[in-house]
Design an enzyme around this catalytic site. Structure first.
Site, PDB file in Angstrom:
ATOM      1  N   VAL A  93       0.937  -1.230  -0.066  1.00  0.00           N
ATOM      2  CA  VAL A  93      -0.002   0.233   0.073  1.00  0.00           C
ATOM      3  C   VAL A  93       0.964   1.308  -0.147  1.00  0.00           C
ATOM      4  CG1 VAL A  93      -1.826   1.109   1.408  1.00  0.00           C
ATOM      5  CG2 VAL A  93      -2.008  -1.079   1.347  1.00  0.00           C
ATOM      6  N   VAL A  95       1.054   5.544  -1.459  1.00  0.00           N
ATOM      7  CA  VAL A  95       0.526   6.717  -2.110  1.00  0.00           C
ATOM      8  C   VAL A  95       1.769   7.687  -2.386  1.00  0.00           C
ATOM      9  CG1 VAL A  95      -0.997   8.702  -2.388  1.00  0.00           C
ATOM     10  CG2 VAL A  95      -1.705   6.474  -1.611  1.00  0.00           C
ATOM     11  N   ARG A 101      -3.291  12.106   0.774  1.00  0.00           N
ATOM     12  CA  ARG A 101      -4.586  12.992   1.382  1.00  0.00           C
ATOM     13  C   ARG A 101      -5.452  13.331   0.518  1.00  0.00           C
ATOM     14  NH1 ARG A 101      -1.568  10.429   4.053  1.00  0.00           N
ATOM     15  NH2 ARG A 101      -0.641  11.074   6.027  1.00  0.00           N
ATOM     16  N   ARG A 102      -5.476  12.535  -0.611  1.00  0.00           N
ATOM     17  CA  ARG A 102      -6.840  12.970  -1.358  1.00  0.00           C
ATOM     18  C   ARG A 102      -7.673  11.801  -1.731  1.00  0.00           C
ATOM     19  NH1 ARG A 102      -3.369  15.315  -6.732  1.00  0.00           N
ATOM     20  NH2 ARG A 102      -1.956  16.845  -5.512  1.00  0.00           N
ATOM     21  N   GLY A 103      -7.647  11.066  -0.856  1.00  0.00           N
ATOM     22  CA  GLY A 103      -8.622   9.824  -0.744  1.00  0.00           C
ATOM     23  C   GLY A 103      -8.346   8.577  -1.538  1.00  0.00           C
ATOM     24  N   LEU A 104      -6.910   8.407  -2.007  1.00  0.00           N
ATOM     25  CA  LEU A 104      -6.742   7.424  -3.047  1.00  0.00           C
ATOM     26  C   LEU A 104      -6.514   6.123  -2.140  1.00  0.00           C
ATOM     27  CD1 LEU A 104      -3.909   8.979  -5.391  1.00  0.00           C
ATOM     28  CD2 LEU A 104      -6.263   8.269  -5.722  1.00  0.00           C
ATOM     29  N   LEU A 105      -5.935   6.191  -1.031  1.00  0.00           N
ATOM     30  CA  LEU A 105      -6.086   4.874  -0.248  1.00  0.00           C
ATOM     31  C   LEU A 105      -7.376   4.528   0.153  1.00  0.00           C
ATOM     32  CD1 LEU A 105      -4.925   2.450   1.485  1.00  0.00           C
ATOM     33  CD2 LEU A 105      -4.762   4.094   3.324  1.00  0.00           C
ATOM     34  N   THR A 106      -8.166   5.303   0.336  1.00  0.00           N
ATOM     35  CA  THR A 106      -9.562   5.020   0.546  1.00  0.00           C
ATOM     36  C   THR A 106     -10.413   4.536  -0.530  1.00  0.00           C
ATOM     37  OG1 THR A 106      -9.589   7.026   2.261  1.00  0.00           O
ATOM     38  CG2 THR A 106     -11.940   6.001   1.601  1.00  0.00           C
ATOM     39  N   TYR A 134      -5.304   2.290   9.666  1.00  0.00           N
ATOM     40  CA  TYR A 134      -6.145   1.566   9.224  1.00  0.00           C
ATOM     41  C   TYR A 134      -7.561   1.382  10.007  1.00  0.00           C
ATOM     42  CZ  TYR A 134      -2.860   0.452   5.788  1.00  0.00           C
ATOM     43  OH  TYR A 134      -1.820   0.329   4.774  1.00  0.00           O
ATOM     44  N   PHE A 424       4.265  -9.499   5.824  1.00  0.00           N
ATOM     45  CA  PHE A 424       3.848  -9.441   4.340  1.00  0.00           C
ATOM     46  C   PHE A 424       3.346  -8.255   4.004  1.00  0.00           C
ATOM     47  CE2 PHE A 424       0.213 -10.779   6.877  1.00  0.00           C
ATOM     48  CZ  PHE A 424      -0.848  -9.938   6.505  1.00  0.00           C
TER      49      PHE A 424
HETATM   50  C1  LIG Z   1      -0.602   5.674   4.375  1.00  0.00           C
HETATM   51  C2  LIG Z   1      -0.842   6.181   3.113  1.00  0.00           C
HETATM   52  C3  LIG Z   1      -0.840   4.823   1.601  1.00  0.00           C
HETATM   53  C4  LIG Z   1      -2.273   6.872   2.989  1.00  0.00           C
HETATM   54  O1  LIG Z   1      -2.641   7.213   1.848  1.00  0.00           O
HETATM   55  P1  LIG Z   1      -3.302   8.579   1.349  1.00  0.00           P
HETATM   56  O2  LIG Z   1      -4.155   8.437  -0.048  1.00  0.00           O
HETATM   57  O3  LIG Z   1      -3.106   9.800   1.931  1.00  0.00           O
HETATM   58  O4  LIG Z   1      -5.013   8.290   2.325  1.00  0.00           O
HETATM   59  P2  LIG Z   1      -6.285   8.928   2.178  1.00  0.00           P
HETATM   60  O5  LIG Z   1      -6.307  10.238   1.844  1.00  0.00           O
HETATM   61  O6  LIG Z   1      -7.097   7.712   1.899  1.00  0.00           O
HETATM   62  O7  LIG Z   1      -6.576   9.203   3.674  1.00  0.00           O
HETATM   63  C5  LIG Z   1      -7.928   8.736   4.196  1.00  0.00           C
HETATM   64  C6  LIG Z   1      -7.732   9.271   5.699  1.00  0.00           C
HETATM   65  O8  LIG Z   1      -6.780   8.554   6.408  1.00  0.00           O
HETATM   66  C7  LIG Z   1      -6.000   9.743   6.904  1.00  0.00           C
HETATM   67  N1  LIG Z   1      -4.567   8.921   6.999  1.00  0.00           N
HETATM   68  C8  LIG Z   1      -3.884   8.671   6.070  1.00  0.00           C
HETATM   69  N2  LIG Z   1      -2.859   8.202   6.224  1.00  0.00           N
HETATM   70  C9  LIG Z   1      -2.652   8.454   7.405  1.00  0.00           C
HETATM   71  C10 LIG Z   1      -1.454   8.362   8.628  1.00  0.00           C
HETATM   72  N3  LIG Z   1      -0.319   7.904   8.027  1.00  0.00           N
HETATM   73  N4  LIG Z   1      -1.640   8.757   9.712  1.00  0.00           N
HETATM   74  C11 LIG Z   1      -2.723   9.467  10.188  1.00  0.00           C
HETATM   75  N5  LIG Z   1      -3.803   9.312   9.212  1.00  0.00           N
HETATM   76  C12 LIG Z   1      -3.675   9.077   8.144  1.00  0.00           C
HETATM   77  C13 LIG Z   1      -6.139  10.748   6.292  1.00  0.00           C
HETATM   78  O9  LIG Z   1      -5.852  11.782   6.868  1.00  0.00           O
HETATM   79  C14 LIG Z   1      -7.800  10.595   5.833  1.00  0.00           C
HETATM   80  O10 LIG Z   1      -8.476  10.970   6.836  1.00  0.00           O
HETATM   81  P3  LIG Z   1      -9.759  11.812   6.911  1.00  0.00           P
HETATM   82  O11 LIG Z   1     -10.662  10.924   6.089  1.00  0.00           O
HETATM   83  O12 LIG Z   1     -10.250  11.830   8.238  1.00  0.00           O
HETATM   84  O13 LIG Z   1      -9.712  13.111   6.089  1.00  0.00           O
HETATM   85  C15 LIG Z   1       0.143   7.222   2.453  1.00  0.00           C
HETATM   86  O14 LIG Z   1       0.284   8.110   3.208  1.00  0.00           O
HETATM   87  C16 LIG Z   1       1.430   6.454   2.226  1.00  0.00           C
HETATM   88  O15 LIG Z   1       1.783   5.824   1.086  1.00  0.00           O
HETATM   89  N6  LIG Z   1       2.543   6.600   3.151  1.00  0.00           N
HETATM   90  C17 LIG Z   1       3.762   5.958   3.102  1.00  0.00           C
HETATM   91  C18 LIG Z   1       3.744   4.487   2.821  1.00  0.00           C
HETATM   92  C19 LIG Z   1       2.906   3.830   3.943  1.00  0.00           C
HETATM   93  O16 LIG Z   1       2.826   3.847   5.165  1.00  0.00           O
HETATM   94  N7  LIG Z   1       2.313   2.863   3.384  1.00  0.00           N
HETATM   95  C20 LIG Z   1       1.316   1.922   4.241  1.00  0.00           C
HETATM   96  C21 LIG Z   1       1.998   0.544   4.320  1.00  0.00           C
HETATM   97  S1  LIG Z   1       1.293  -0.599   5.513  1.00  0.00           S
END
Ligand SMILES: CC(C)(COP(=O)(O)OP(=O)(O)OC[C@H]1O[C@@H](n2cnc3c(N)ncnc32)[C@H](O)[C@@H]1OP(=O)(O)O)[C@@H](O)C(=O)NCCC(=O)NCCS
Length: 424
Positions: A93, A95, A101-106, A134, A424
């Site tokens: 996972v 981004v 923080r544009r909702g891509l993970l969501t 998560y 994993f």
């Molecule tokens: C973690 C990650 C995948 C989040 O992706 P993203 O597209 O920014 O997440 P979203 O925009 O869909 O966020 C959805 C919500 O989760 C929150 N969120 C996302 N990542 C977060 C984090 N690391 N800490 C706290 N809150 C987080 C967002 O603020 C948002 O909150 P809201 O709905 O209240 O506004 C991205 O920050 C990333 O790639 N991080 C580095 C790699 C990593 O940690 N990957 C996960 C491996 S397990």
């Protein structure tokens, strides 16, 4: 209007990738994980074998460039009592920082969990890079992990003696032996260990250097424990550094990559073996269960200091009935759970009945609820690690009937803690 942080960008395409897009997807993954973006040809091939799941590798594309990655694969998770439930294992996972923080993970998570539900997976699993990510998607920390650093001279083990007693023997083996003997041993462990997950053939190849996932590969040592009857009951992979202090004093550290044991005698023999290797003054245990036997296998348990203690496997229940019926119970009883689920995947009111023989049945009900909880709190209770009384004190489980949390603990908690040995 400027999109807010939470506004999904619909002009970015979230979709399954094809194998020909893997290099672009892999670059995005490396970028998100702060690794060198471009992998060498050899490394890219290894990654393709390990990290491309047809029909389950998602990417987000902005103007043709991959800016987010997400992948799931089929896994089995061991429930309390030893049954394996089908799991949607989520990994890779990321981004890209320009698109966070544009909702891509969501969006990727919603797509993957909907497909998992449709397929009939009972749970989804992942190991979280950071705690706050998560829970919002219904995952809860269902196993924890502890790493100890053992101060070998302080253990009380006599350096003049050899320690793998217990009737069996410890032998060093080669990577090929590990590929032959390891999978069976792991299958035996998996059937005994709630929280353990299935391993693929590629897992063993990667762990033994037959597939080189990382640019560098340092061959570790491998040792097996055989019982007096000659059966393989334990195995360890470890590496050692080469550190010497002033006045030619050996100060080497052994790092355990993984240690599997299906019997306490094997566990005892392998830890004592590691703590009795000449020149070694520190043993770093790797990720163990919080209630691992290790400290108490040493004459002085204080020689084992906890260096890491953190959540490990996160689980999201997708099918409450099948999850609750797959596990066994510590006592007979009945409980009505009101499960809330914002994603609409597993919510409802369920009655669990546990019998004297340890089996359970579960069905939806209109009876009054005993406990109300979010689906994220259900997984740690389901795997037996968490206490409903503790979650009620934290305000994360609501008691609808006085005493229901204590009754839930009597049914659900287990004498040993769940443990997932794998990343994993
Ligand atoms: C973690 C990650 C995948 C989040 O992706 P993203 O597209 O920014 O997440 P979203 O925009 O869909 O966020 C959805 C919500 O989760 C929150 N969120 C996302 N990542 C977060 C984090 N690391 N800490 C706290 N809150 C987080 C967002 O603020 C948002 O909150 P809201 O709905 O209240 O506004 C991205 O920050 C990333 O790639 N991080 C580095 C790699 C990593 O940690 N990957 C996960 C491996 S397990």
């Amino acid at each position: 209007m400027t999109p807010s942080a939470a506004t999904p960008r619909t002009d970015i395409d979230v979709r399954l990738i094809t194998e020909t897009e893997f290099a672009d997807w892999n670059r995005a993954l490396n970028t998100g994980f702060l690794r060198e973006p471009t992998s060498s040809e050899e490394n890219l091939e290894a990654r393709r074998r390990l990290c491309f799941t047809p029909g389950r590798s998602l990417g987000a594309f902005d103007g043709g460039r991959c800016v987010a990655t997400f992948r799931s694969f089929a896994q089995e998770l061991t429930a309390v009592g030893g049954a394996a439930v089908p799991a949607d294992a989520i990994t890779n996972v990321s981004v890209t920082p320009t698109h966070r923080r544009r909702g891509l993970l969501t969006r990727m998570m919603a797509q993957d969990l909907a497909a998992a539900k449709e397929r009939g997976d009972v749970v989804a699993t992942l190991v979280a890079a950071e705690y706050p990510i998560y829970g919002r998607y219904g995952f809860g920390p269902a196993t924890w992990s502890t790493e100890w650093t053992v101060d070998v001279p302080r253990t009380g083990l006599d350096p003049r003696r050899s320690h793998p007693e217990c009737g069996g023997r410890v032998d060093l083996v080669d990577a090929e032996d590990v590929r032959k003997l390891g999978p069976d041993l792991h299958e035996r462990l998996r059937a005994l260990q709630p929280g353990a997950v299935s391993r693929t053939d590629v897992w063993w190849k990667t762990a033994t250097g037959a597939v080189r996932f990382h640019p560098t590969w340092n061959e570790p040592f491998f040792a097996v424990y055989r019982s007096a009857g000659g059966e393989v009951e334990g195995m360890v992979s470890y590496a050692a550094d080469d550190t010497w202090g002033d006045s030619r004093q050996p100060l080497n550290t052994v790092r355990v990559n993984w240690l599997l044991a299906v019997d306490p005698a094997a566990e005892r023999a392998l830890w004592r073996y590691l703590c009795s290797i000449d020149w070694v003054v520190k043993v770093k245990s790797g990720w163990r269960a919080p209630d691992d036997l290790l400290p108490f296998l040493l004459p002085d348990p204080r020689a084992a200091a906890v260096t890491t203690q953190a959540d490990w496997l996160w689980v999201r229940v997708l099918d409450v009935v099948r999850a609750l019926e797959a596990r066994t119970y510590e006592a007979a009883g009945s409980l009505v759970l009101e499960v809330t689920d914002g994603a609409g995947l597993a919510g409802g009111r369920y009655r669990l009945r546990a019998s004297e023989d340890g089996t359970g049945t579960c069905a939806t009900t209109t009876d009054d609820a005993d406990l109300t909880l979010d689906v994220a709190e259900l997984a740690p209770l389901w795997l037996g690690d968490e206490s409903a009384v503790r979650l009620a004190a934290l305000g994360r489980v609501r008691e609808e009937r006085a005493g229901a949390a204590r009754e839930a603990d009597a049914l659900l908690r287990t004498s040993r803690r769940p443990w997932c040995p794998d990343m994993f």
